[in-house]
Design a protein around this motif. Structure first.
Motif, PDB file in Angstrom:
ATOM      1  N   LEU A 213       0.864  -1.187   0.000  1.00 40.16           N
ATOM      2  CA  LEU A 213       0.000   0.000   0.000  1.00 40.16           C
ATOM      3  C   LEU A 213       0.892   1.225   0.000  1.00 40.16           C
ATOM      4  O   LEU A 213       1.516   1.561   1.001  1.00 40.16           O
ATOM      5  N   LYS A 214       0.963   1.888  -1.174  1.00 45.25           N
ATOM      6  CA  LYS A 214       1.798   3.069  -1.350  1.00 45.25           C
ATOM      7  C   LYS A 214       1.045   4.048  -2.252  1.00 45.25           C
ATOM      8  O   LYS A 214       0.887   3.770  -3.429  1.00 45.25           O
ATOM      9  N   ALA A 215       0.566   5.169  -1.779  1.00 47.50           N
ATOM     10  CA  ALA A 215       0.686   5.633  -0.409  1.00 47.50           C
ATOM     11  C   ALA A 215      -0.558   6.477  -0.148  1.00 47.50           C
ATOM     12  O   ALA A 215      -0.779   7.463  -0.843  1.00 47.50           O
ATOM     13  N   PRO A 216      -1.340   6.107   0.826  1.00 48.28           N
ATOM     14  CA  PRO A 216      -2.554   6.882   1.108  1.00 48.28           C
ATOM     15  C   PRO A 216      -2.252   8.164   1.881  1.00 48.28           C
ATOM     16  O   PRO A 216      -1.255   8.259   2.596  1.00 48.28           O
ATOM     17  N   GLU A 217      -3.124   9.138   1.698  1.00 52.28           N
ATOM     18  CA  GLU A 217      -3.138  10.313   2.568  1.00 52.28           C
ATOM     19  C   GLU A 217      -3.836   9.898   3.864  1.00 52.28           C
ATOM     20  O   GLU A 217      -4.951   9.368   3.846  1.00 52.28           O
ATOM     21  N   ALA A 218      -3.170  10.099   4.969  1.00 53.37           N
ATOM     22  CA  ALA A 218      -3.720   9.633   6.249  1.00 53.37           C
ATOM     23  C   ALA A 218      -4.955  10.439   6.640  1.00 53.37           C
ATOM     24  O   ALA A 218      -4.990  11.667   6.520  1.00 53.37           O
ATOM     25  N   ARG A 219      -5.966   9.723   7.072  1.00 57.11           N
ATOM     26  CA  ARG A 219      -7.132  10.302   7.717  1.00 57.11           C
ATOM     27  C   ARG A 219      -7.341   9.542   9.017  1.00 57.11           C
ATOM     28  O   ARG A 219      -6.884   8.410   9.162  1.00 57.11           O
ATOM     29  N   HIS A 220      -8.043  10.148   9.936  1.00 56.57           N
ATOM     30  CA  HIS A 220      -8.184   9.524  11.248  1.00 56.57           C
ATOM     31  C   HIS A 220      -8.812   8.129  11.118  1.00 56.57           C
ATOM     32  O   HIS A 220      -8.360   7.169  11.744  1.00 56.57           O
ATOM     33  N   GLU A 221      -9.859   8.010  10.240  1.00 56.73           N
ATOM     34  CA  GLU A 221     -10.534   6.727  10.091  1.00 56.73           C
ATOM     35  C   GLU A 221      -9.620   5.694   9.439  1.00 56.73           C
ATOM     36  O   GLU A 221      -9.535   4.540   9.866  1.00 56.73           O
ATOM     37  N   SER A 222      -8.912   6.108   8.371  1.00 60.60           N
ATOM     38  CA  SER A 222      -8.098   5.151   7.623  1.00 60.60           C
ATOM     39  C   SER A 222      -6.916   4.656   8.446  1.00 60.60           C
ATOM     40  O   SER A 222      -6.504   3.501   8.324  1.00 60.60           O
ATOM     41  N   VAL A 223      -6.355   5.510   9.300  1.00 64.67           N
ATOM     42  CA  VAL A 223      -5.235   5.084  10.142  1.00 64.67           C
ATOM     43  C   VAL A 223      -5.677   3.959  11.069  1.00 64.67           C
ATOM     44  O   VAL A 223      -4.954   2.972  11.275  1.00 64.67           O
ATOM     45  N   GLY A 224      -6.885   4.057  11.599  1.00 68.27           N
ATOM     46  CA  GLY A 224      -7.399   3.000  12.459  1.00 68.27           C
ATOM     47  C   GLY A 224      -7.666   1.718  11.682  1.00 68.27           C
ATOM     48  O   GLY A 224      -7.463   0.614  12.204  1.00 68.27           O
ATOM     49  N   GLN A 225      -8.109   1.853  10.425  1.00 60.63           N
ATOM     50  CA  GLN A 225      -8.424   0.669   9.627  1.00 60.63           C
ATOM     51  C   GLN A 225      -7.179  -0.064   9.132  1.00 60.63           C
ATOM     52  O   GLN A 225      -7.269  -1.218   8.704  1.00 60.63           O
ATOM     53  N   LEU A 226      -6.026   0.585   9.170  1.00 63.15           N
ATOM     54  CA  LEU A 226      -4.804  -0.069   8.716  1.00 63.15           C
ATOM     55  C   LEU A 226      -4.534  -1.362   9.473  1.00 63.15           C
ATOM     56  O   LEU A 226      -3.950  -2.307   8.922  1.00 63.15           O
ATOM     57  N   GLY A 227      -4.965  -1.420  10.716  1.00 63.96           N
ATOM     58  CA  GLY A 227      -4.735  -2.617  11.512  1.00 63.96           C
ATOM     59  C   GLY A 227      -5.422  -3.849  10.958  1.00 63.96           C
ATOM     60  O   GLY A 227      -5.066  -4.985  11.296  1.00 63.96           O
ATOM     61  N   GLU A 228      -6.457  -3.644  10.083  1.00 64.06           N
ATOM     62  CA  GLU A 228      -7.146  -4.780   9.468  1.00 64.06           C
ATOM     63  C   GLU A 228      -6.338  -5.383   8.326  1.00 64.06           C
ATOM     64  O   GLU A 228      -6.612  -6.501   7.900  1.00 64.06           O
ATOM     65  N   LEU A 229      -5.359  -4.647   7.825  1.00 60.74           N
ATOM     66  CA  LEU A 229      -4.577  -5.096   6.665  1.00 60.74           C
ATOM     67  C   LEU A 229      -3.384  -5.910   7.149  1.00 60.74           C
ATOM     68  O   LEU A 229      -2.230  -5.473   7.084  1.00 60.74           O
ATOM     69  N   ARG A 230      -3.640  -7.111   7.598  1.00 57.93           N
ATOM     70  CA  ARG A 230      -2.618  -7.881   8.304  1.00 57.93           C
ATOM     71  C   ARG A 230      -1.699  -8.663   7.376  1.00 57.93           C
ATOM     72  O   ARG A 230      -0.784  -9.337   7.845  1.00 57.93           O
TER      73      ARG A 230
END
Length: 931
Positions: free
Chosen positions: A694-711
């Protein structure tokens, strides 16, 4: 070769018969159960037939090429496999399409009839026709193809005989044919005559045609009389251990009166015991020429006793796995000849001995240079082409003709048979799954530099890679690549700082032969200017456009079955390209259009149901259409450095997506903090659970939390991180147990990054932004998680804009496996010192834009393996760094943007004299040079 086509068709049939596809078809076509059962039964029968046919073809090797009976039958096999693939794709497309849009349409009569029934019946009819075609091909093979096997031409006998013939040719080369081997010959002679009384195993390693056998034979003839007995035996992959042992015994007993009389009747045990008894008290020299597998050496070594008499065994091999069995430090890797040595060898073969020093006539010099350069330092090719030219007229016209058609000569001229045979043997011995990967590389231009990760993604999209246990497809593909490099089918160009393959290429002569195979077997087509290598009209499945002069539309009138389209010509007209591809090649699997000035993606892109790879790197695309959400098989999407700022909401529906590249260049230099930025990704990012890159999203508060699902992530770049995101980002990172690369950029140069945790398998870390004073270093010193991860796995660390005031080196020095360290605006202090024992594996050190740094000191024993040192814009530094003389392995030393006074000091420094590159800090011009 047709076995490759069949294998790919079998894989596609497997997808059609898989439980998921079958269940979906059953639910969609519940009203047509009888037709569906009949169709799936036919597909299954064809699959079983293709499996058997594949196994048969694997036994019929390249020796049958150019036999018209065999080739004609093979062409029929290829066509049937391609037709089957087409129908399976039609079936899968139908299932996917009906799932999306329903299954009815109106005929012109106004009468409503299920569209799916029409399509299903047509596919069923086609598959039944394929069954008949396969039965006919089987009868034809039994009737006619056995005729081509009259005489002693079995696969085993052919390969053994061909290997031995080639070994004999190499073994009897003249002394003058051995050019540029003096150092290798001396090293080999020293190993043979050394004072080590143990049995030493020496390996000569290199691709076919480099002269391994010739060098071994030359040294063997000179040194063999120093041993009490000696033997030379040629091996092949299809060797018989009994036959090899008998040959060794016969060679060893040559000119002996007590030769065993019953060698021919001995079984393998008796042969081994006879050999052991004979060698037990003797100093022997045995050459095993052309060893292909480790098992071969293991089989033979059981009889080659280690008797502490100073015996020697020499192996020649193309396989790194075989060479690894040699005694420690006794692998001699042969390389291509230097330009001067290649010239010398060519002159000796091309010009008569009565010419002084084999001089080249002036008028032929330029053409000779071109011809030699095409041989790429391969001695076998140089000798063969030189010998060919030796008997030709020494006129510009004749030599120009040979030069212009050298590729054709290599394939068709009988005087160059042995060049083809040497290299074809390497191809014959490749497993089927590697053959397709190897041929794929030949579709790219001469000297094309492949990047490991991109090629791996393309191979996966092409369905060349098979699943193996719990390994990812990417891991399996990298294993394939390593095997091709280890077999010397691909040449290593560059490794990264911690020893992993990064770039590689294919030898041009090997590529020429592979291109011929691609052309004959309809594997792929190369289009260069007005020259089309291969036949699109003969069902070519892959098209690589290297350079295009004519209108691209002419190509697409005959490529409705095209599966892969790759362009390497970014000047190609492209405004009608994608609509044409979308309309005419709906089963497209790989679409690589990077660099083209494409501005708009048509909605029809969503109809490319099979699309697995979409490359739009460096394009002018501003927006992806909503229809991309229909590309449910997409594995890789690359819109990096395009003009896209936000991805469509439907992107989160692409559950199979494994690699997403969506980074934006902002037209600024690397010194500007905002030189690049990410792309906005809609809510729902967490649903893309198969993502590895994943290269490279602009961070948002919601997306930063969802990153943990991308294991499954292994690589992550993320932009626009604000300080209050860091805690949540850290929580997400610890969930990514496979993540090895992380790049985090703050929202601006004043934003503070404060990560408190790292993934457990982190290897490369880049932090771009201000570091909370001492936070990163404190975590490295105090946090057990940081310590465990960093000390074990860390290979590369980049700190940009960190603006540290505390010296980071004492804390970082615990990173004993670090191979690359980069500080850019990372440190505001005045002094850095590398102490003894620090960074023992560091290969590259870069210090950039450290305006306050006045003194850099390197103590003896620090950075003991450093190869590259870059010092850029260290404006306060007035003295040459102390201790440069201790960096003995240093290969590249660069001082960039320095003052004239500092340059004067450099030139006076004995430690750097003649060993550094520099550029001066001078406005508006910058002068550069090396000393």
């Amino acid at each position: 070769m047709a076995e490759i086509v069949i294998l790919l068709a079998i894989k596609k049939v497997g997808i059609a018969l898989a439980n998921g596809a079958a269940d979906q078809a059953s639910s969609l076509f519940a009203k047509y159960t009888r037709q569906l059962v009949e169709l799936q039964g036919s597909i299954g029968r064809v699959a079983r037939e293709l499996h058997v046919l594949h196994d048969v073809l694997c036994q019929m090797d390249i020796r049958n090429r150019n036999n018209q009976v065999y080739e004609g039958w093979l062409e029929g096999v290829r066509k049937v496999a391609h037709v089957m693939e087409d129908n399976v794709d039609e079936y899968l497309y139908l299932v996917g399409r009906e799932h999306d849009i329903g299954c009815c349409f109106y005929l012109k009569t106004g009468f409503k009839k299920p569209r799916s029934l029409l399509s299903l019946n047509q596919i069923a009819s086609n598959v039944k026709a394929i069954e008949k075609d396969l039965a006919h091909l089987s009868e034809m093979k039994n009737r006619w193809v056995p005729m081509i096997h009259d005489g002693d031409s079995s696969s085993t006998n052919y390969i053994v005989k061909r290997s031995q013939d080639l070994a004999n040719i190499s073994g009897f080369l003249d002394e003058e044919d051995l050019v540029g081997v003096d150092k290798n010959r001396e090293k080999l002679e020293n190993w043979l005559s050394g004072h080590d009384f143990g049995c030493c195993v020496v390996a000569l390693l290199g691709m076919g045609g480099l002269g391994k056998t010739a060098l071994a034979a030359n040294v063997y003839k000179k040194e063999r009389e120093k041993f009490q007995c000696h033997a030379w035996v040629s091996i092949s992959q299809t060797y018989s251990i009994e036959a090899v042992l008998r040959t060794i015994i016969e060679e060893l007993f040559k000119d002996k009166v007590n030769v065993p009389s019953n060698i021919a009747a001995m079984d393998i045990t008796c042969l081994q015991e006879t050999l052991k008894r004979f060698l037990e008290q003797k100093k022997y020299l045995i050459v095993l020429d052309d060893v292909w597998t480790p098992e071969t050496f293991h089989d033979l070594s059981k009889a080659l006793i280690h008797n502490d008499k100073g015996s020697r065994i020499i192996m020649t091999t193309r396989e790194r796995a075989v060479a690894a069995l040699s005694s420690e430090g006794h692998i001699l890797t042969l390389e291509a000849l230097s330009e001067d040595d290649a010239w010398e060898l060519f002159y000796k073969k091309a010009f008569t001995k009565d010419r002084i020093n084999h001089e080249c006539p002036v008028e032929l010099t330029a053409l000779s240079e071109e011809i030699v350069s095409k041989c790429k330092g391969l001695p076998l090719a140089i000798v063969s082409v030189g010998s060919l030219l030796h008997v030709r007229e020494k006129t510009v016209e004749e030599w120009r003709r040979i030069n212009d058609q050298l590729s054709w000569e290599l394939i068709h001229n009988s005087r160059l048979d042995h060049v083809r045979n040497v290299l074809n043997l390497s191809f014959i011995y490749l497993p089927t799954h590697l053959k397709s990967c190897f041929l794929y590389c030949s579709l790219f231009p001469e000297d094309y530099i492949f990047h490991r990760k991109k090629l791996v993604r393309l191979w996966i999209a092409e369905e060349f890679i098979e699943e193996r246990g719990v390994s990812t497809l990417e891991e399996v593909a990298e294993g394939y690549l390593k095997e091709l490099v280890d077999r010397n089918m691909l040449q290593l160009v560059e490794k990264n700082s911690f020893g992993r393959t990064k770039k590689f290429k294919m030898h041009d002569i090997l590529r020429e032969l592979a291109v011929d195979l691609c052309q004959k077997d309809c594997f792929g087509v190369i289009y260069e200017e007005d020259n089309c290598v291969g036949f699109l009209e003969m069902d070519g499945r892959r098209l690589v456009v290297q350079k295009l002069k004519k209108d691209i539309l002419e190509l697409f009138s005959i490529v409705h079955r095209l599966r892969t389209f790759i362009t390497l010509d970014n000047s190609m007209p492209s405004f009608t390209l994608l609509p044409q591809l979308s309309n005419k090649s709906r089963y497209m699997t790989v679409l690589e259009l990077s660099g083209l000035p494409i501005e708009k993606i048509p909605d029809a892109i969503g109809d490319l149901f099979n699309l697995c790879h979409l490359g739009l790197l460096d394009s002018k695309v501003k927006l992806l259409p909503k229809s991309v959400e229909k590309l449910l098989n997409l594995l890789t999407l690359d819109v990096c450095s395009s003009e896209i700022e936000e991805l469509p909401g439907g992107i989160v529906k692409l559950k199979n997506l494994r690699h997403l590249f969506a980074e934006k260049g902002n037209g600024l230099t690397w010194r500007n903090f905002q030189c690049r930025s990410g792309v906005c990704i809609p809510n729902g990012l967490g649903s893309l659970t198969n993502l590895q890159t994943l290269k490279a999203p602009e961070a948002r508060h919601e997306s930063v939390g969802q990153l943990g699902e991308l294991r499954q992530l292994t690589s992550l770049r993320i932009w626009n991180i604000k300080g209050f995101y860091c805690e949540r980002l850290s929580e997400s990172l610890v969930q990514m147990r496979f993540l090895s690369y992380l790049y985090v950029s703050a929202s601006d140069e004043h934003e503070v990054l404060q990560l408190t945790a790292l993934p457990p398998n982190m290897q490369k870390l880049s932090l771009r932004g201000r570091s909370a004073e001492g936070a990163f270093l404190h975590a490295l010193d105090e946090s057990p998680l940081f310590q465990a991860v960093a000390e074990q796995n860390f290979y590369s660390l980049h700190l940009d804009w960190s603006q540290l005031r505390e010296d980071p080196l004492p804390s970082l020095s615990r990173l004993s496996n670090l191979t690359k360290l980069d500080f850019t605006r990372a440190y505001n202090g005045e002094q850095l010192a590398f102490l003894t024992g620090w960074f023992p594996k560091l290969k590259t050190l870069s210090l950039r834009d450290l305006p306050n740094l006045k003194r850099l000191e390197i103590l003896q024993g620090a950075m003991a393996t450093l190869e590259n040192l870059y010092l850029v814009n260290l404006s306060s530094m007035t003295e040459v760094p102390a201790g440069l003389e201790f960096l003995m392995p240093l290969q590249y030393l660069a001082f960039r943007e320095i003052s004239s006074d500092f340059l004067t000091s450099l030139r006076q420094c004995s430690a750097t004299r003649g060993r550094f590159w520099y550029s001066l800090r001078r406005l508006p011009d910058t002068l550069a040079g090396n000393v």
